[in-house]
Design an enzyme around this catalytic site. Structure first.
Site, mmCIF file in Angstrom:
data_model
loop_
_atom_site.group_PDB
_atom_site.id
_atom_site.type_symbol
_atom_site.label_atom_id
_atom_site.label_comp_id
_atom_site.label_asym_id
_atom_site.label_seq_id
_atom_site.Cartn_x
_atom_site.Cartn_y
_atom_site.Cartn_z
ATOM 1 N N SER A 181 20.541 38.827 69.789
ATOM 2 C CA SER A 181 19.394 39.323 70.558
ATOM 3 C C SER A 181 18.912 40.703 70.140
ATOM 4 C CB SER A 181 19.742 39.319 72.042
ATOM 5 O OG SER A 181 20.895 40.087 72.276
ATOM 6 N N HIS A 209 19.217 32.563 73.141
ATOM 7 C CA HIS A 209 17.920 32.953 72.564
ATOM 8 C C HIS A 209 17.375 31.910 71.598
ATOM 9 C CE1 HIS A 209 17.140 37.003 74.171
ATOM 10 N NE2 HIS A 209 18.457 37.119 74.218
ATOM 11 N N LYS A 240 16.048 32.307 80.167
ATOM 12 C CA LYS A 240 15.159 32.910 79.165
ATOM 13 C C LYS A 240 13.935 32.002 78.989
ATOM 14 C CE LYS A 240 18.541 36.050 77.571
ATOM 15 N NZ LYS A 240 19.997 35.893 77.533
HETATM 16 C C1 LIG Z 1 21.206 36.325 78.286
HETATM 17 C C2 LIG Z 1 22.418 35.836 77.612
HETATM 18 C C3 LIG Z 1 23.476 35.286 78.353
HETATM 19 C C4 LIG Z 1 23.497 35.268 79.849
HETATM 20 O O1 LIG Z 1 22.623 34.350 80.388
HETATM 21 P P1 LIG Z 1 22.192 34.450 81.923
HETATM 22 O O2 LIG Z 1 21.749 33.081 82.246
HETATM 23 O O3 LIG Z 1 21.100 35.459 82.003
HETATM 24 O O4 LIG Z 1 23.411 34.849 82.693
HETATM 25 C C5 LIG Z 1 24.552 34.780 77.650
HETATM 26 N N1 LIG Z 1 24.606 34.824 76.297
HETATM 27 C C6 LIG Z 1 23.609 35.374 75.565
HETATM 28 C C7 LIG Z 1 23.715 35.393 74.074
HETATM 29 C C8 LIG Z 1 22.485 35.906 76.199
HETATM 30 O O5 LIG Z 1 21.510 36.454 75.471
#
Ligand SMILES: *Cc1c(COP(=O)(O)O)cnc(C)c1O
Length: 393
Positions: A181, A209, A240
């Site tokens: 990310s 992502h 996301k």
């Molecule tokens: C955002 C993210 C998470 C967490 O996801 P949520 O549903 O917001 O708890 C886990 N792993 C990665 C790589 C992320 O970018």
């Protein structure tokens, strides 16, 4: 009352180090523009890749589900909290991902915390990519498995470490983010899959992502590399591109069956709200129906990244819509972000040490399918003005 002056000291330390995060408050729905402090700003820093967080069709599905099932599930999944909408969503996720089965969690973070300790324990080993997400790191800690960290993007280093340490564990797991990310680069999932198969090791990819971004109709990283059936666990989030909240893992039917007996967020934390489950189900249906949102996202990303490069800005070697504009100096980066927000009405978040290495501070610009070309032009112009005003290049 016990003395809590240490709390204040910690806060002051964060502030003095420039690491205290100001919390901005949105007074509008998530969208291409958001209202903050009474002012409308162009939003270039959310993960709402496809704009589904405020999509009318999705909202209607959520409202209808609340009418049908109420607000809360009322219990943990293993007692009385599993509603038919959860099962429908799990079937949909599995078919969308071309996996046998899936399990829905209340968040992506919880999916990692809940699943990894079921896969490996203290007699086992984990091989973990250097830049893995915090929730993977915490999941590994909870597992008590012995951990070896391999260098970012290096399959060679992974193989070296597996050769040396695989035998220390009964079971073995390699775990990586699919898309990183902070840089927007993509893990060499195909090569990792080939290597790990030689060392009797399970493979776990966090696709947070990648969903809605990579693969056919945004099916994610496993589809992108055509590795269906070759990756034991694909984990993902609904928070996301899918615009809601919740998380999941997809894998074999037997593995999902075991997780339902062992995963602690399934057993000890109440189920995802039925409305959220219904909203995510609708988001996936929209993505399956046509890929126009995913296409628009990539169109916008390509336009924006070319624009930045043409203006002489330095980007990371991103391979996804994540667009990190590397400024370098921490203070200049914070100043530029603040200039963009105050003077130009462009909201884009600075990312500095310790989230990224010293001297590689950046502003991470996140285009989405709901941005117009005008929004992107405005972003580029704002960066150009800001860089001039602050003598950045
Ligand atoms: C955002 C993210 C998470 C967490 O996801 P949520 O549903 O917001 O708890 C886990 N792993 C990665 C790589 C992320 O970018």
């Amino acid at each position: 009352m016990t003395d809590l002056s240490w709390v204040n000291e910690e806060i002051e330390t964060l502030k003095n180090d420039g690491r205290y995060i100001p919390i901005r408050i949105l007074e509008s729905p998530q969208g291409s523009h958001v209202k903050i402090e009474g002012k409308e700003v162009l939003n270039m820093c959310s993960n709402n890749y496809l704009g589904l967080a405020n999509n009318p069709e999705v909202k209607k599905a959520v409202i209808d589900a609340i009418g049908q099932y109420g607000m809360g599930a009322g219990a943990v999944r293993s007692i009385a909290g599993t509603m038919e909408i959860h099962n429908k969503l799990e079937e949909k996720v599995a078919s969308f991902k071309h996996m046998e089965s899936s399990l829905v969690y209340q968040g992506g973070l919880l999916a990692n915390l809940g699943t990894i300790p079921v896969l490996v324990g203290k007699e086992d080993v984990i091989f973990s990519e250097e830049l893995n997400h915090a929730s993977i790191i915490d999941g590994m800690r909870l597992s008590s498995a012995k951990k070896y960290v391999y260098n970012h993007m290096s399959v060679e280093d992974l193989e070296r470490k597996m050769k040396e340490h695989r035998k220390e564990g009964k079971r073995s797991l390699v775990v990586t983010d699919g898309v990183f990310s902070m840089d927007g680069d993509i893990a060499p999932v195909k090569e990792i899959q080939e290597v790990k198969d030689r060392y009797d090791t399970m493979f776990y990819v966090d696709d947070a992502h990648g969903e809605g971004v990579l693969g056919k109709n945004g099916r994610g990283i496993v589809d992108h590399f055509g590795l269906q059936g070759k990756v034991e666990v694909e984990m993902g989030t609904f928070s996301k591109a899918l615009g809601s909240m919740g998380g999941f893992v997809a894998g074999s039917e037997k593995l999902i069956d075991l997780l339902k007996q062992r995963a602690r967020p399934f057993l000890f934390s109440s189920a995802l709200n039925p409305g959220d489950a219904a909203g995510v189900l609708k988001s996936i249906e929209i993505m399956e129906r046509d890929d126009s949102l995913v296409k628009k996202l990539w169109d916008n990303a390509n336009y924006l990244q070319k624009g930045f490069r043409d203006l002489g800005f330095k980007l990371t070697s991103t391979k996804t819509p994540i667009t990190p504009v590397v400024i370098g100096d921490e203070k200049k980066t914070l100043e530029l972000s603040s200039y963009l927000y105050r003077n130009e009405g462009v909201f884009a978040s600075p990312i500095v040490f310790p989230t990224v290495a010293k001297g590689l501070a950046r502003i991470r610009v996140m285009p989405s399918a709901i941005h117009s070309k005008e929004d992107l032009k405005k972003t580029l112009e704002a960066f150009e003005k800001g860089a001039k005003a602050l003598k950045i290049h």
